[in-house]
Write a protein that holds these residues in place. Structure first.
Motif, mmCIF file in Angstrom:
data_model
loop_
_atom_site.group_PDB
_atom_site.id
_atom_site.type_symbol
_atom_site.label_atom_id
_atom_site.label_comp_id
_atom_site.label_asym_id
_atom_site.label_seq_id
_atom_site.Cartn_x
_atom_site.Cartn_y
_atom_site.Cartn_z
ATOM 1 N N UNK A 115 -2.217 6.327 -4.413
ATOM 2 C CA UNK A 115 -3.593 6.226 -3.933
ATOM 3 C C UNK A 115 -3.912 4.752 -3.661
ATOM 4 N N UNK A 116 -4.456 4.496 -2.482
ATOM 5 C CA UNK A 116 -4.857 3.149 -2.090
ATOM 6 C C UNK A 116 -6.319 3.180 -1.666
ATOM 7 N N UNK A 117 -7.174 2.465 -2.406
ATOM 8 C CA UNK A 117 -8.608 2.469 -2.139
ATOM 9 C C UNK A 117 -9.097 1.030 -2.056
ATOM 10 N N UNK A 118 -9.842 0.702 -1.005
ATOM 11 C CA UNK A 118 -10.349 -0.666 -0.905
ATOM 12 C C UNK A 118 -11.551 -0.730 0.040
ATOM 13 N N UNK A 119 -12.341 -1.768 -0.144
ATOM 14 C CA UNK A 119 -13.393 -2.165 0.790
ATOM 15 C C UNK A 119 -12.919 -3.387 1.568
ATOM 16 N N UNK A 120 -13.401 -3.530 2.787
ATOM 17 C CA UNK A 120 -13.256 -4.795 3.519
ATOM 18 C C UNK A 120 -14.673 -5.301 3.779
ATOM 19 N N UNK A 121 -15.082 -6.326 3.057
ATOM 20 C CA UNK A 121 -16.442 -6.853 3.145
ATOM 21 C C UNK A 121 -16.492 -7.994 4.151
ATOM 22 N N UNK A 122 -17.269 -7.796 5.198
ATOM 23 C CA UNK A 122 -17.409 -8.768 6.285
ATOM 24 C C UNK A 122 -18.883 -9.160 6.434
ATOM 25 N N UNK A 123 -19.474 -9.605 5.330
ATOM 26 C CA UNK A 123 -20.914 -9.843 5.301
ATOM 27 C C UNK A 123 -21.351 -10.940 6.254
ATOM 28 N N UNK A 182 -4.444 8.545 0.504
ATOM 29 C CA UNK A 182 -3.606 9.209 -0.497
ATOM 30 C C UNK A 182 -2.324 9.667 0.184
ATOM 31 N N UNK A 183 -1.181 9.305 -0.392
ATOM 32 C CA UNK A 183 0.108 9.740 0.143
ATOM 33 C C UNK A 183 0.912 10.345 -0.997
ATOM 34 N N UNK A 184 1.237 11.619 -0.863
ATOM 35 C CA UNK A 184 2.028 12.335 -1.859
ATOM 36 C C UNK A 184 3.435 12.536 -1.301
ATOM 37 N N UNK A 185 4.429 12.267 -2.126
ATOM 38 C CA UNK A 185 5.828 12.366 -1.711
ATOM 39 C C UNK A 185 6.567 13.337 -2.611
ATOM 40 N N UNK A 186 7.252 14.259 -2.006
ATOM 41 C CA UNK A 186 8.177 15.140 -2.719
ATOM 42 C C UNK A 186 9.524 15.033 -2.022
ATOM 43 N N UNK A 227 -6.322 10.318 4.890
ATOM 44 C CA UNK A 227 -6.844 8.974 5.139
ATOM 45 C C UNK A 227 -8.294 9.091 5.571
ATOM 46 N N UNK A 228 -9.174 8.434 4.816
ATOM 47 C CA UNK A 228 -10.607 8.447 5.136
ATOM 48 C C UNK A 228 -11.113 7.018 5.217
ATOM 49 N N UNK A 229 -11.880 6.726 6.287
ATOM 50 C CA UNK A 229 -12.490 5.398 6.449
ATOM 51 C C UNK A 229 -13.925 5.560 6.909
ATOM 52 N N UNK A 230 -14.802 4.730 6.326
ATOM 53 C CA UNK A 230 -16.221 4.802 6.640
ATOM 54 C C UNK A 230 -16.810 3.395 6.618
ATOM 55 N N UNK A 262 0.833 -1.197 0.000
ATOM 56 C CA UNK A 262 0.000 0.000 0.000
ATOM 57 C C UNK A 262 0.868 1.246 0.000
ATOM 58 N N UNK A 263 0.298 2.361 -0.516
ATOM 59 C CA UNK A 263 1.003 3.628 -0.529
ATOM 60 C C UNK A 263 1.290 4.097 0.887
ATOM 61 N N UNK A 264 2.356 4.844 1.046
ATOM 62 C CA UNK A 264 2.713 5.364 2.351
ATOM 63 C C UNK A 264 4.003 4.796 2.887
#
Length: 817
Positions: free
Chosen positions: A394-402, A417-421, A454-457, A128-130
């Motif tokens: 950019x790292x985007x994913x779901x964790x499905x625990x149905x 999202x992790x931006x590096x300069x 970093x956003x999680x919902x 993953x990014x970061x």
């Protein structure tokens, strides 16, 4: 409060009810060619001499920006030429790990093209990014910032080089563990056309065509195209798709304007599309809820997730320019832009139920610029340069625990999202005091800047709409973080060389390495607490909770390189020791978020201290014969690593017997219970190579036996998932027909059909000291549980393995004009 304590508290908070979850997370041949120029020798920008030069043992390289005999370079490197890789039947960059000491190169878990690389115990498994990679991957001197798409297929390759130890004073990005350089072929001054077709078991059918043409004396163009296809080693019985298949299309175009001795501009562009199916893992335990049995074939799977459709693309453009300013002064420029995208569905539980299913998207782009001024004036030679990188991950994913809450279809969406300069200035200069004594001094100043969001919902009744789900957001977001950090470091390097005569070279080096800090894009910012003790949880507390600190190393090396018995034997030995401080340990773990929901979290900490020391011995001996006639060579590599954590502080609530500590949490040093992952103590290989003229052509016979001792997938033991020691046996027979235009080859890979684990997932409840599986649902009064299987995430239990390739037989036909 120190960041180490902060990281320790983070471990306790993220663990929550799942506190017992696992923390998954030398001249090779006197002729023909320095095809495997091993034995701690070749490095960047190497120019291998033609066969007649190699037959004398005087292999010429430009490892330190000047022409030197291979034996004279005081750097630990192994290199493989494209010709040797073809004779071995190598298919991608991971194949070279079998014969390179103290190196691990593997395909990462549920993907086909993401690389996991470790050198001398240092690397990065989490894609993953970061996280900066501990091992730098270079494509024609262009640093690849992310591991996605880095399992480079072998076509149009001039050589592959493996540099061991901290790098950075000579070129490019600083890397703390080492570097792997994939170097494509330069264009010829004559028209050239070559083609290669490979057919093999599992329906393999590969084709590669390469052509170049000089349009004028100082203008050349070229192109290569590859189509690589293979059926699966197994089957996914739920989706009906092939498992472990391969479906890749790749191409490259290039042009050269000018000449090496005045001014030269090299332009190149490449594109790769991987349309292989998603890779399903093999369950090592029966389903805890469904009772689904363990299936016999490790390459078969039952995972059901198919969205998003598996697809990996990578592309890039590079401009290499050089200008001869004056006698002994050359200016170089490397400008590059790269972009890649990976869409991948990963079924952690490898069963039809939506138990722990993770659809993911990785997107990366980068721009880099490097300038070098090379100096070669009598006894003084070296390089000074500057480097800049602007990269976005950019790292985007779901964790499905149905299955966790039947009827509610729980899911957790993450978007990081992790931006590096980063910019750096570097230099490295050598001075020859006499024919016997020389010294090199180098240094690098690095400035790393990172910005992360970093956003999680959590969602109920389905996943997020990003992956086509129809779920409804549930309660508040569990992470909504934005932060930046800057890390700076000066990393010097010093080496001295002593050559008592032309056949022996002794050297010693001392260097420092650095890897910048960052942010885990899967972190839970709203789980932060009052870390500074001021009575509230403010922005500073959240920042300290989400970040991790830089990793630093001090490295020492002693080496000897020699040509013996009238250049019939080439050998080298390197002894090294590296002391690491604040080693970064990324991992994934079950956790309880700020809404009280069991889910999947990033868990990154800085281990206190680690010490890695060892020995590497490589060589090649001509047992009989002479160049041009029948001859038999034996090549070998041997690596030994003594890698230990010296300090690994973790806050614990129980002792080794799983009894509660009086008074609650205590800091415990777990160094005696942790091992450095993906780091076998022993690596070894032996290769017999026979070459003889035959019917006006040339026959090459080759066989290699390689060995790797046991190793762990993660820092904590994972029973069943950790790989025991194993050996692999390969063999090849290649005949070059009279005239030198046609070749035919027969190659056998993993001829003993050994099954060996290269990656995996573990989300079971475990003893936090030993990694032993435990059952927290034990009878009342048993604090930490008893031996047994219990899932820490989902209902079925996740203990899933991914395996290296089975036996393959390949037949190759090649033609060159």
């Amino acid at each position: 409060m120190s960041y180490r304590t902060t990281a320790a508290i983070r471990v306790v908070l993220l663990s929550g009810a799942a506190m017992f979850a696992a923390m998954p997370a030398l001249a090779q041949d006197q002729a023909p060619a320095a095809d495997q120029a091993s034995a701690t020798d070749v490095t960047a920008d190497q120019d291998v001499a033609p066969d007649d030069t190699v037959s004398t043992g005087e292999i010429v390289v430009t490892a330190r920006r000047r022409n030197e005999a291979l034996q004279d370079v005081p750097i630990a490197v192994t290199a493989y030429s494209g010709a040797e890789l073809e004779r071995q039947g190598a298919t991608d960059i991971t194949d070279i790990a079998d014969t390179t000491p103290n190196v691990t190169l593997e395909v990462s878990r549920g993907t086909n093209s993401t690389l996991t690389a470790f050198i001398r115990g240092i690397g990065q498994q989490d894609p993953v990014g970061g996280f900066e990679q501990g091992v730098g991957i270079y494509l024609d001197d262009v640093y690849l910032n992310r591991p996605q798409g880095a399992v480079l297929d072998i076509y149009d390759v001039e050589r592959i080089e493996v540099l061991r130890g901290p790098q950075g004073t000579l070129y490019g990005r600083n890397t703390i563990g080492g570097a792997i350089k994939y170097v494509t072929k330069r264009l010829s001054g004559e028209p050239e056309v070559s083609a290669r077709v490979t057919v093999g078991t599992y329906g393999q059918l590969d084709g590669v065509v390469t052509a170049s043409y000089p349009l004028a004396d100082m203008f050349k163009v070229g192109a290569s195209v590859a189509r690589l296809k293979r059926d699966g080693f197994g089957r996914n019985f739920t989706t009906g798709k092939d498992n472990y298949d391969k479906d890749v299309v790749a191409g490259r175009i290039s042009a050269e304007i000018g000449s090496d001795d005045s001014a030269l501009l090299r332009l190149s562009a490449d594109y790769t599309k991987d349309r292989s199916n998603e890779r399903g893992g093999h369950r090592l335990i029966a389903g805890l809820q469904s009772g689904a049995p363990v299936i016999d074939d490790v390459f078969d799977s039952f995972g059901a997730i198919t969205d998003p459709k598996q697809k990996v693309t990578s592309k890039g453009f590079a401009a290499h320019g050089q200008l001869q300013l004056a006698d002994g002064f050359k200016l170089k420029s490397i400008t590059a832009y790269r972009k890649d995208s990976s869409k991948t569905p990963i079924d952690f539980d490898a069963l039809p139920a939506i138990d722990v299913d993770v659809p993911g998207i990785y997107k990366n782009d980068q721009f880099s610029q490097e300038f070098q001024l090379e100096v070669d004036k009598g006894p003084l030679s070296g390089v000074v340069g500057a480097y800049y990188l602007n990269a976005n991950a950019d790292t985007t994913f779901d964790v499905r625990l149905f299955t966790s809450f039947p009827g509610f279809d729980l899911s957790a969406f993450s978007d990081g999202h992790v931006d590096t300069k980063t910019w750096a200035i570097f230099g490295d200069f050598s001075y020859e005091f006499s024919d016997k004594f020389s010294a090199s001094v180098g240094g690098r100043f690095t400035n790393d800047e990172r910005h992360a969001t970093v956003f999680r919902q959590s969602y109920l009744f389905g996943g997020s709409d990003v992956f086509g789900g129809s779920g409804t957001p549930f309660l508040n977001s569990t992470s909504d973080f934005e932060g930046s950090r800057t890390d700076k470091a000066f990393t010097p390097r010093v080496s001295v060389s002593f050559k008592p005569n032309d056949d022996h070279h002794f050297y010693a080096s001392w260097s420092k390495g650095f890897k910048g800090g960052g942010f885990d894009p899967r972190g839970q910012s709203k789980s932060a607490i009052d870390l500074d003790g001021d009575g509230d949880t403010d922005a500073a507390d959240i920042f300290d909770y989400m970040t991790f600190e830089p990793e630093k190393v001090t490295s020492f090396e002693l080496g000897w390189k020699a040509s013996l018995l009238d250049k019939r034997v080439f050998t080298s030995v390197a002894l090294f020791r590296a002391n690491y401080k604040d080693m970064q340990i990324p991992a994934s773990s079950p956790c309880v978020d700020s809404n009280g929901t069991n889910t999947f979290c990033g868990l990154t900490s800085n281990a206190g201290k680690a010490r890695i020391q060892g020995v590497e011995w490589e060589g090649d001996a001509r047992l009989f014969g002479n160049p041009g006639g029948p001859r038999l060579n034996f090549g070998w590599s041997l690596g030994y690593l003594d890698a230990k954590f010296k300090e690994f502080i973790v806050p614990m609530v129980v002792d080794e017997d799983l009894n509660l500590f009086p008074g609650g949490v205590r800091d415990v040093d777990l160094a005696g219970f942790r091992k450095i992952q993906n780091t076998p103590k022993w690596t070894a290989s032996g290769t017999l190579r026979y070459e003889t003229p035959l019917a006006e052509g040339k026959l090459n016979l080759l066989t290699t036996l390689s060995y790797r001792s046991k190793s762990q997938q993660f820092e904590i033991a994972s029973p069943g998932l950790d790989q025991k020691g194993f050996s692999l046996w390969d063999a090849s027979a290649v005949y070059e027909l009279p005239g030198g235009h046609w070749t035919v080859g027969l190659h056998g890979k993993n001829l003993a059909n050994k099954r060996y684990i290269v990656a995996g997932y573990n989300f079971m409840n475990v003893n936090p000291y030993t990694g032993e599986f435990i059952n927290n649902g034990a009878p009342s009064g048993v604090v930490g549980g008893v031996p047994g299987l219990e899932s820490a995430l989902g209902k079925e239990g996740v203990l899933t393995a991914y395996y290296g390739n089975p036996r393959q037989i390949l037949f190759t036909v090649g033609y060159k004009l």
